[in-house]
Design an enzyme around this catalytic site. Sequence first.
Site: not given
Length: 259
Positions: A9, A6-7, A108-109, A132, A13
């Site tokens: 800002n 999980d990318v 996407a998150d 963020t 993770v």
Amino acid sequence: MILLVDVGNTNIVLGVHSGGKYIAGWRISTDPKKTSDEYSIQVTQLFAQNNLKPLDVEGIIVSSVVPNIMHSLENMLRKTFNINPILVGPGIKTGINIKYDNPKEVGADRIVNAVAAHEIYKRPIIIIDFGTATTYCALTKSGNYLGGVICPGLKIASEALFERAAKLPRVELEKTNTLICKNTITSMQAGIVYGYIGQVEYIVNRMKKEMIELGEEEPFVLATGGLAKLIGDETNVIDKIDAQLTLEGLKILYEKNKE
């Protein structure tokens, strides 16, 4: 063994799932300046510290809200694990219906969190992700993603106050014992944290009202993200904090799309 990435800002993770449970997890800084080789060294070391072998990974899925990091990250994953990762984005099977004006605009998150919430809870739900940015998402019992709210996160609000007001210092995000504070630092901490709690309560109550007007039952309120506990401990509008929600969503999406 599957790798979930999980990318965000601020942080990336990573979670490793095997045999029905999470066997490792890490949080590293998001840095668009890093090369694929630098990320590879970092991830390989993390695997080694946990006595895991990269070549034992059978599949990878990635959710990202940082487009300019993806070239390096995808190259790293292919070289380190010899796998083409599944990317959360247009065309992926989700099991939910996105009712945004332009579904491609949904981060996407937010999609990943909504998939997890729908699969796990099976009820009308409001998802708050304290990252963020802080996002609020409304999801119906039948799996319609209605939309939501995006706000500056707590850290952004705190940094803005420090950067734009000449005499105000940078402060830690901590709760104070009172709201009538007697020095600048605690006054700022109280304003940032408790002001944010007030924002959360207003937005949640307003979203609940709108969802009920659409014919939904009263929504369950679920929070995730690094600062969820700081806020969740001080308000009764959050029903549950689920720190693993995003990783669970990635795992569910991997199973739906692995073929």
